[in-house]
Design a protein around this motif. Structure first.
Motif, short mmCIF file in Angstrom:
data_model
loop_
_atom_site.label_atom_id
_atom_site.label_comp_id
_atom_site.label_asym_id
_atom_site.label_seq_id
_atom_site.Cartn_x
_atom_site.Cartn_y
_atom_site.Cartn_z
N SER A 188 -2.88 12.65 -32.90
CA SER A 188 -3.55 13.68 -32.10
C SER A 188 -4.54 13.06 -31.12
CB SER A 188 -4.27 14.68 -33.01
OG SER A 188 -5.36 14.08 -33.69
N SER A 189 -5.07 11.88 -31.45
CA SER A 189 -6.03 11.23 -30.55
C SER A 189 -5.37 10.66 -29.30
CB SER A 189 -6.77 10.11 -31.30
OG SER A 189 -5.91 9.00 -31.54
N THR A 190 -4.04 10.62 -29.27
CA THR A 190 -3.33 10.11 -28.09
C THR A 190 -2.98 11.21 -27.11
OG1 THR A 190 -1.07 10.34 -28.98
CG2 THR A 190 -2.29 8.33 -29.55
N LEU A 191 -3.24 12.47 -27.46
CA LEU A 191 -2.85 13.60 -26.60
C LEU A 191 -3.80 13.78 -25.43
CD1 LEU A 191 -2.00 16.36 -29.25
CD2 LEU A 191 -0.35 15.02 -27.91
N ARG A 192 -3.24 14.15 -24.29
CA ARG A 192 -4.08 14.59 -23.18
C ARG A 192 -4.63 15.96 -23.50
NH1 ARG A 192 -1.80 18.83 -20.81
NH2 ARG A 192 0.46 19.00 -20.58
N ASP A 193 -5.58 16.43 -22.69
CA ASP A 193 -6.07 17.80 -22.83
C ASP A 193 -4.91 18.77 -22.66
OD1 ASP A 193 -8.62 16.87 -23.22
OD2 ASP A 193 -9.27 17.24 -21.15
N GLY A 194 -4.69 19.64 -23.63
CA GLY A 194 -3.59 20.59 -23.56
C GLY A 194 -2.27 20.03 -24.08
N GLY A 195 -2.25 18.77 -24.53
CA GLY A 195 -1.02 18.20 -25.07
C GLY A 195 -0.62 18.86 -26.38
N LYS A 196 0.65 18.70 -26.75
CA LYS A 196 1.19 19.36 -27.94
C LYS A 196 1.71 18.33 -28.93
CE LYS A 196 3.64 23.11 -27.17
NZ LYS A 196 4.71 23.98 -26.62
N LEU A 197 1.52 18.64 -30.22
CA LEU A 197 1.90 17.72 -31.30
C LEU A 197 2.77 18.45 -32.31
CD1 LEU A 197 1.68 15.24 -33.20
CD2 LEU A 197 -0.54 16.13 -33.93
N ALA A 198 3.93 17.86 -32.64
CA ALA A 198 4.80 18.38 -33.70
C ALA A 198 4.74 17.44 -34.90
CB ALA A 198 6.24 18.51 -33.21
N VAL A 199 4.71 18.03 -36.10
CA VAL A 199 4.67 17.25 -37.34
C VAL A 199 5.83 17.67 -38.23
CG1 VAL A 199 2.18 16.90 -37.25
CG2 VAL A 199 3.10 18.91 -38.44
N LEU A 200 6.14 16.83 -39.22
CA LEU A 200 7.28 17.10 -40.10
C LEU A 200 6.87 17.52 -41.50
CD1 LEU A 200 9.77 14.26 -39.09
CD2 LEU A 200 9.39 16.50 -38.05
N ARG A 201 5.56 17.56 -41.76
CA ARG A 201 5.07 18.06 -43.04
C ARG A 201 3.99 19.10 -42.77
NH1 ARG A 201 4.85 13.16 -47.46
NH2 ARG A 201 6.55 11.89 -46.63
#
Length: 393
Positions: free
Chosen positions: A263-276
């Motif tokens: 999550s610390s690599t995301l730009r402002d407004g970036g989106k993160l998908a996880v598998l758990r």
């Protein structure tokens, strides 16, 4: 094709002993819209071992998920579309079942024969082996769900409704790039970019031993960073435009501190998908900023069935079932192989060796310790490969 015998060998859950054993059991009968399939190869996923050693449901269930084989027969249904009823005996198909990965009783794949809905298998091209095909369905769909349903990218089979003359440019991170899901996610990301006139800068983390694999086609990473580097998130940010961070990220590990780091690599407004899921407690939610919502869903809902774990219930979802049908229909294209299969490690011994060998390699805790003491060549540590057992010699 001749009718099969009345019984078969299958890997059945034994909850009292926290394992699975090969037993003789009746061959299942296909219901409306289902196919009876002779299984030629099965591919192992960590979840198969997890819920055999830590069972959720009752004994006697067939375990295992990924399979490839040939159609034996089908049960007609007036509700099955013509494109789905076109399977004939001898057709080469692949798919996945839920196995013992829920409290509610669901069928599994690690058996000589299985039944599966006709709209949830895909046609395996002649140029692909059963062993290769068995590695694609579950992890490929997991990657597709994350990229297209949760992160909002355009699927390669989607119709483009808006003009695409205006090119886009995005930075994408796949953490755990050499995992099975990661290998398919990279391929799907490039196919999506080509389909939607998008330039993608693909960044990944992996063991340095896998860098050459990941930089080559079809994965074609622009940059790969060692996940062992303490400052890998900072390295990723520096590789993006003005060091602002990535637009989308997929965490294929989703365990302990990884979600917070990704999550610390995301730009402002970036989106993160996880598998758990956050509810499973696999990763430390306290490390994730409040404004970031890691996006999760269970691949099993792609089968269109209600899923129940110990304390979590996921209701059947018609939209996810349709997405699976679209994905498998796309894989079935006669234009050739859509996705390159994961590297395969062909394991000896068939069903009888799945628990004692395969589950040891992909399991956790004591299982891993037992595997470390084994000297056979096929019991070497696994990385960047899929364990596959052939059931038909």
């Amino acid at each position: 094709m001749a009718s099969p015998a009345l019984t078969m060998s299958a890997l059945l859950l034994d909850t009292s002993k926290h394992t699975a054993t090969v037993q003789t059991t009746p061959i299942p009968t296909p219901g409306p819209g289902e196919l009876l399939i002779r299984v030629h190869a099965v591919a192992l996923n960590p979840v198969d071992a997890l819920y055999s050693f830590k069972p959720l449901g009752s004994s006697g269930r067939v375990v295992g998920s990924d399979f490839a084989g040939t159609v034996v027969s089908s049960s007609p249904s007036s509700n099955v579309a013509s494109s789905e009823s076109a399977f004939s005996p001898g057709d080469r198909v692949s798919g996945f079942l839920q196995g013992a990965c829920s409290v509610n009783d669901r069928p599994g794949a690690f058996a000589d024969y299985l039944v599966c809905p006709a709209d949830l298998v895909w046609c395996v091209p002649d140029s692909m082996s059963f062993e290769e095909a068995s590695t694609i369905s579950l992890c490929g769909l997991t990657a597709a769900q994350a990229l297209f349903q949760r992160l909002g990218l355009v699927a390669p089979w989607d119709s483009i409704t808006k003009p695409t003359s205006q090119a886009r440019e995005i930075y994408a991170l796949i953490y755990g790039a050499s995992t099975s899901v990661g290998l398919y996610a990279a391929q799907l990301l490039h196919l999506s970019a080509k389909h939607s006139n998008t330039t993608v800068h693909l960044l990944g983390t992996a063991s340095p031993a896998r860098f050459d694999l990941l930089r080559a086609a079809p994965y074609s990473y622009e940059h790969v960073i060692s996940y062992r580097d303490a400052d890998w998130p900072s390295q990723i940010r520096r590789l993006t435009l003005d060091s602002r961070g990535v637009d989308i990220a997929l965490d294929c590990i989703s365990q302990n501190s990884t979600v917070g780091q990704v999550s610390s690599t995301l730009r402002d407004g970036g989106k993160l998908a996880v598998l758990r899921s956050r509810a499973a407690g696999a990763w430390d939610a306290s490390l994730v900023p409040a404004h970031i919502d890691p996006l999760y869903d269970a691949v099993w809902r792609g089968l269109g069935e209600r899923v129940q774990y110990h304390s979590m219930i996921l209701e059947a979802n018609a939209e996810m079932r349709q997405f699976s049908r679209d994905f498998f229909g796309w894989l079935s294209s006669k234009d050739g192989v859509r996705l390159q299969a994961n590297p395969v490690r062909r394991m000896p011994g068939g069903l009888e060796k799945v628990v004692g060998d395969g589950f040891m390699l992909i399991g956790e805790g004591d299982a891993v310790k037992q595997a470390e003491g084994r000297k056979e060549e096929w019991m070497r540590p696994i990385s960047g490969e899929k364990l596959v057992y052939s059931l038909v010699q």
